[in-house]
Design a protein around this motif. Structure first.
Motif, PDB file in Angstrom:
ATOM      1  N   CYS A 149      22.908  25.206 -42.391  1.00  0.00           N
ATOM      2  CA  CYS A 149      22.396  24.204 -41.447  1.00  0.00           C
ATOM      3  C   CYS A 149      21.982  24.815 -40.121  1.00  0.00           C
ATOM      4  N   LYS A 150      22.085  26.123 -39.988  1.00  0.00           N
ATOM      5  CA  LYS A 150      21.517  26.899 -38.888  1.00  0.00           C
ATOM      6  C   LYS A 150      21.600  28.357 -39.294  1.00  0.00           C
ATOM      7  N   GLY A 151      20.941  29.217 -38.549  1.00  0.00           N
ATOM      8  CA  GLY A 151      21.004  30.630 -38.873  1.00  0.00           C
ATOM      9  C   GLY A 151      22.376  31.214 -38.574  1.00  0.00           C
ATOM     10  N   THR A 234      17.734  28.025 -46.068  1.00  0.00           N
ATOM     11  CA  THR A 234      18.166  27.700 -44.709  1.00  0.00           C
ATOM     12  C   THR A 234      17.440  26.457 -44.230  1.00  0.00           C
ATOM     13  N   TYR A 236      17.242  25.617 -41.125  1.00  0.00           N
ATOM     14  CA  TYR A 236      16.767  25.832 -39.756  1.00  0.00           C
ATOM     15  C   TYR A 236      15.237  25.795 -39.711  1.00  0.00           C
ATOM     16  N   ASN A 237      14.698  24.914 -38.896  1.00  0.00           N
ATOM     17  CA  ASN A 237      13.256  24.728 -38.734  1.00  0.00           C
ATOM     18  C   ASN A 237      12.556  24.269 -40.014  1.00  0.00           C
ATOM     19  N   CYS A 257      28.060  24.367 -42.639  1.00  0.00           N
ATOM     20  CA  CYS A 257      28.129  24.211 -41.181  1.00  0.00           C
ATOM     21  C   CYS A 257      29.129  25.221 -40.627  1.00  0.00           C
ATOM     22  N   ASP A 260      29.449  25.542 -34.486  1.00  0.00           N
ATOM     23  CA  ASP A 260      28.385  25.189 -33.546  1.00  0.00           C
ATOM     24  C   ASP A 260      27.905  23.772 -33.829  1.00  0.00           C
ATOM     25  N   SER A 262      25.201  22.329 -33.293  1.00  0.00           N
ATOM     26  CA  SER A 262      23.820  22.197 -33.775  1.00  0.00           C
ATOM     27  C   SER A 262      23.770  22.170 -35.301  1.00  0.00           C
ATOM     28  N   SER A 263      24.693  22.860 -35.969  1.00  0.00           N
ATOM     29  CA  SER A 263      24.711  22.836 -37.430  1.00  0.00           C
ATOM     30  C   SER A 263      25.132  21.450 -37.939  1.00  0.00           C
ATOM     31  N   ARG A 265      24.458  18.637 -36.392  1.00  0.00           N
ATOM     32  CA  ARG A 265      23.288  17.762 -36.198  1.00  0.00           C
ATOM     33  C   ARG A 265      22.319  17.907 -37.372  1.00  0.00           C
ATOM     34  N   MET A 266      22.112  19.151 -37.807  1.00  0.00           N
ATOM     35  CA  MET A 266      21.201  19.383 -38.927  1.00  0.00           C
ATOM     36  C   MET A 266      21.754  18.770 -40.209  1.00  0.00           C
TER      37      MET A 266
END
Length: 373
Positions: A149-151, A234, A236-237, A257, A260, A262-263, A265-266
């Motif tokens: 959910c993020k890098g 991934t 991300y984006n 996740c 963080d 931000s993960s 939220r994704m």
């Protein structure tokens, strides 16, 4: 120049075994007797219903399942269970004490051979013999997606370990596909040089870098050669279209996740998209959340309970911060006592629920002994 030496291992050709599933010990003996008369190879027994198949552990290398369908009204539930626990490619043969042509036709339409028990018991042996001569059909691989959910959340590492575990557990051809827009570090993790073609990493496990022209796609002729394909993607984006493609075509999705926010939220965005698709019966039904603590605790980062609250769904598996013995700079491994975390994660992916054991006290034990007397 290659970073690592080429892996020259060859996939072993193992003879497929037959699994018999019935809760009736008398039926079990009679069915096994028929198969033994025809000189089949290994025959595995599971004394339970098809709904309890997840409790059977010795699922490796099963090419044919013969199951008791006497209590079933439709083959559909059995198909889903077998596909998850064994393989979509396994040959399915049902026997039942219901002498119904309509029920038999429904099973046959779903590519399940049907026998009436006990009068067609001798036909059962000939059916198993016939299908054992046929090659396993391809094109029905189980598709499992592990999405970061993020890098930097450790999704690629978990994807590799999951693929390795599943390949050994099922003893069947397994492929790990690393997404075109991911880290492309599968060669570093596996320590095997990977070209732009499928590369054998170890027995029953191969790796492949997704081409950008085929990014986010689940239909590729290459995948048809495997019983299970693990996609390392991934989020991300990722565009909404790409996320929808994942939710529409994967059989199982594990969202990774970390601490963080931000993960989280994704993950919430992906879950909401799936809920929307489920309204039209198009989403993925087996969606899980993994909280991977891939680094030490830092002040201000969220914990597992907070992640559950943020995304509106309970975390299904938490992997603690595991430091590899001797050198904390090296990637984690799941050897020793740490194997429990990998096994729990893969059980989710394979549709196996964790069994809870009831603790029996001393008083209860003494009471049971007295009752026997």
């Amino acid at each position: 120049m290659l970073l690592f030496s080429e892996n020259s291992k060859a996939e072993s050709d193992l003879e497929h075994s037959i699994l018999i599933v019935t809760p009736d010990s008398t039926k079990m003996d009679k069915v096994c007797e028929q198969l033994a008369l025809r000189g089949f190879g290994e025959i595995k027994r599971f004394l339970g219903t098809i709904e309890q198949l997840e409790l059977f552990e010795d699922t490796a290398n099963i090419g044919c399942i013969v199951f008791d369908a006497s209590h079933l009204e439709s083959p559909k539930d059995a198909i889903e269970i077998i596909d998850i626990q064994l393989s979509k490619n396994v040959t399915k043969i049902a026997f039942s004490n219901k002498d119904s042509l309509l029920l038999a036709e429904e099973f046959e339409k779903n590519e399940i051979k049907y026998c009436y028990y006990p009068t067609q018991l001798n036909r059962l042996g000939s059916l198993v013999y016939k299908v054992s001569q046929d090659k396993i059909e391809l094109g029905n691989a189980i598709r499992i997606t592990i999405m970061g959910c993020k890098g930097g959340v450790g999704a690629s590492m978990l994807s590799y370990y999951a693929a390795e575990f599943i390949a050994k557990k099922r003893q069947s051809p397994t492929l790990i596909v690393q997404g075109a827009y991911g880290t492309q570090n599968l060669d570093l993790i596996s320590k095997v040089a990977i070209s732009n073609e499928v590369t054998l990493l170890q027995n029953n496990l191969s790796g492949y870098y997704e081409e950008k022209s085929q990014a986010w796609q689940y239909h590729n002729d290459i995948y048809d050669n495997y019983e299970c394909v693990i996609f390392d993607f991934t989020g991300y984006n990722a565009s909404d279209e790409n996320i929808e493609n994942v939710l529409t075509h994967t059989d199982c999705l594990l969202l990774i996740c970390d601490r963080d926010i931000s993960s989280s939220r994704m993950a919430k965005k992906i879950i909401e998209a799936n809920n929307h698709l489920m309204n039209s019966n198009n989403g993925v039904r087996r969606l899980y959340i993994c909280h991977n603590n891939h680094h030490g605790k830092i002040s201000g980062e969220v914990n597992t309970q907070e992640i559950s609250g943020l995304i509106g769904k309970s975390v299904d598996i938490t992997i603690p911060y595991l430091i590899k013995s001797g050198d904390p700079s090296l990637p984690i491994n799941f050897n020793g006592k740490n194997i429990q975390y990998l096994e729990s994660m893969c059980n989710l992916l394979l549709g196996k629920r964790k069994q809870t054991l009831t603790k029996i006290g001393l008083f209860d034990s003494l009471k049971k002994i007295a009752q026997r007397g």
